[in-house]
Design an enzyme around this catalytic site. Structure first.
Site, PDB file in Angstrom:
ATOM      1  N   ALA A  10      -8.210   9.517  -2.924  1.00 54.91           N
ATOM      2  CA  ALA A  10      -9.015   8.473  -2.304  1.00 54.91           C
ATOM      3  C   ALA A  10      -9.565   8.909  -0.947  1.00 54.91           C
ATOM      4  O   ALA A  10     -10.772   8.867  -0.702  1.00 54.91           O
ATOM      5  CB  ALA A  10      -8.177   7.200  -2.168  1.00 54.91           C
ATOM      6  N   LYS A 189       0.954   6.034  13.820  1.00 52.03           N
ATOM      7  CA  LYS A 189       0.428   5.852  12.467  1.00 52.03           C
ATOM      8  C   LYS A 189       1.570   5.768  11.462  1.00 52.03           C
ATOM      9  O   LYS A 189       1.504   5.000  10.482  1.00 52.03           O
ATOM     10  CB  LYS A 189      -0.498   7.020  12.109  1.00 52.03           C
ATOM     11  CG  LYS A 189      -1.001   7.027  10.654  1.00 52.03           C
ATOM     12  CD  LYS A 189      -1.916   5.864  10.362  1.00 52.03           C
ATOM     13  CE  LYS A 189      -2.345   5.844   8.886  1.00 52.03           C
ATOM     14  NZ  LYS A 189      -3.090   7.042   8.467  1.00 52.03           N
ATOM     15  N   ASN A 197       2.749   0.124   4.095  1.00 54.14           N
ATOM     16  CA  ASN A 197       2.809   0.821   2.812  1.00 54.14           C
ATOM     17  C   ASN A 197       4.086   0.503   2.053  1.00 54.14           C
ATOM     18  O   ASN A 197       4.073   0.201   0.849  1.00 54.14           O
ATOM     19  CB  ASN A 197       2.708   2.335   3.019  1.00 54.14           C
ATOM     20  CG  ASN A 197       1.314   2.781   3.404  1.00 54.14           C
ATOM     21  OD1 ASN A 197       0.605   2.064   4.107  1.00 54.14           O
ATOM     22  ND2 ASN A 197       0.921   3.956   2.967  1.00 54.14           N
ATOM     23  N   SER A 261      -1.960   2.942   0.212  1.00 52.72           N
ATOM     24  CA  SER A 261      -1.917   4.116  -0.665  1.00 52.72           C
ATOM     25  C   SER A 261      -0.589   4.244  -1.400  1.00 52.72           C
ATOM     26  O   SER A 261      -0.553   4.650  -2.560  1.00 52.72           O
ATOM     27  CB  SER A 261      -2.199   5.384   0.147  1.00 52.72           C
ATOM     28  OG  SER A 261      -1.252   5.537   1.198  1.00 52.72           O
TER      29      SER A 261
END
Length: 312
Positions: A10, A189, A197, A261
């Site tokens: 992606a 991050k 996630n 993701s």
């Protein structure tokens, strides 16, 4: 710029399309054969903010890298999954010359220890990206919303090239920024990945739905606190309040309907996750430093248990 993108999932697809549109000389390399076949036959396709786009970009599987003899990219961008990074670079190492730079924008931590086996410190760039992306199927990405990139040279002598990459990314609309402290950005991050996630994957929900739960605030604060406690042992002073606000804002922003993701990998495609490079890394580092990380430990175990149940 002459660029090879290794890993055309992606996010790799997003960067490929945006860098191709701005006139860079690209080669794509991927380990998923149906993806390679689809891109080769139909071009790299995407729903790009509601508009159908297609780009014809040369693509090779990891097993076909020998067909690129003589090809010398100035920059290799790593967009594999974290657990695939070492094996992928073993297969593409013939493309790496003393003049090649490698940029890693993967989720999680510890990738520099892998990449230092293949490239000199002064030719390694590290960073993070806050762009979002999805994969509708082989060779077909779903891209929406806005984002940015933050990066820096890992070694002391790579700044000039890092700034050149910033210019190239800026021309491509990737909203890059040269930063002084990549370790802080990577840990920050990782907190996003270690909350959104993982929790969306465990709870089977999107980002906005997670934010609607009464437990979301406590989950975020506790997980971020564990990340911060371990990061402090490595000289990184995370601003917990700022990180919490940053994550909380995603519940009401442009990506509220987005499935992260890890969710896409685990629940949609039944693939192995990168948990060992995110919460799992905090768990392992915590054990080394004598810092308790019960939430990160349990989350890592739950994700691995779900991988087993799904037979990934």
């Amino acid at each position: 710029m002459k660029i090879a993108i290794v890993g055309v999932g992606a996010m790799g697809s997003r960067f490929a399309l945006m860098l191709h549109k701005s006139g860079n000389d690209l080669v794509l390399i991927d380990g998923w054969q149906p993806n390679v076949q689809a891109i080769r036959q139909q071009g790299l396709q995407a729903d790009f903010n509601g508009k159908a786009v297609t780009a014809n970009i040369p693509v090779y599987s990891l097993e076909e890298v020998d067909q690129l003899q003589g090809y010398q990219p100035e920059l290799i961008i790593a967009f594999t999954k974290s657990y695939q990074l070492d094996s992928a670079f073993t297969k593409i190492k013939a493309l790496i010359t003393p003049q090649t730079y490698v940029l890693c924008l993967l989720n999680g931590m510890g990738h520099e220890s892998i990449l230092k086996k293949y490239v000199d410190d002064n030719h390694l760039l590290l960073g993070i990206t806050m762009w979002t992306a999805g994969l509708a199927g082989p060779g077909h990405a779903t891209l929406f919303g806005n984002g940015n990139v933050e990066l820096k040279n890992f070694g002391s002598e790579g700044k000039d090239f890092a700034l050149k990459v910033v210019d190239v990314f800026n021309d491509a609309g990737l909203c890059p920024k040269y930063i002084d402290d990549p370790k802080y950005a990577i840990w920050r991050k990782a907190c996003v990945n270690g909350t959104l996630n993982t929790l969306c994957s465990i709870l089977d929900c999107n980002i906005g739905e997670l934010g609607q739960t009464q437990e979301a605030a406590d989950f975020l604060k506790t997980i971020i606190a564990e990340f911060a406690a371990v990061a402090a042992q490595e000289g990184v002073n995370l601003d917990q309040a700022e990180v919490y606000q940053h994550v909380d804002e995603t519940f009401h922003g442009d990506i509220a309907d987005h499935y992260p993701s890890m969710y896409q990998d685990l629940l949609k495609n039944h693939r192995k996750t990168e948990i060992d490079f995110i919460n799992g890394a905090v768990w392992q580092k915590g054990k080394e430093y004598g810092v308790a990380t019960p939430y990160c430990t349990l989350i890592t175990q739950l994700i691995h248990a779900k991988e087993e149940l799904l037979g990934v």
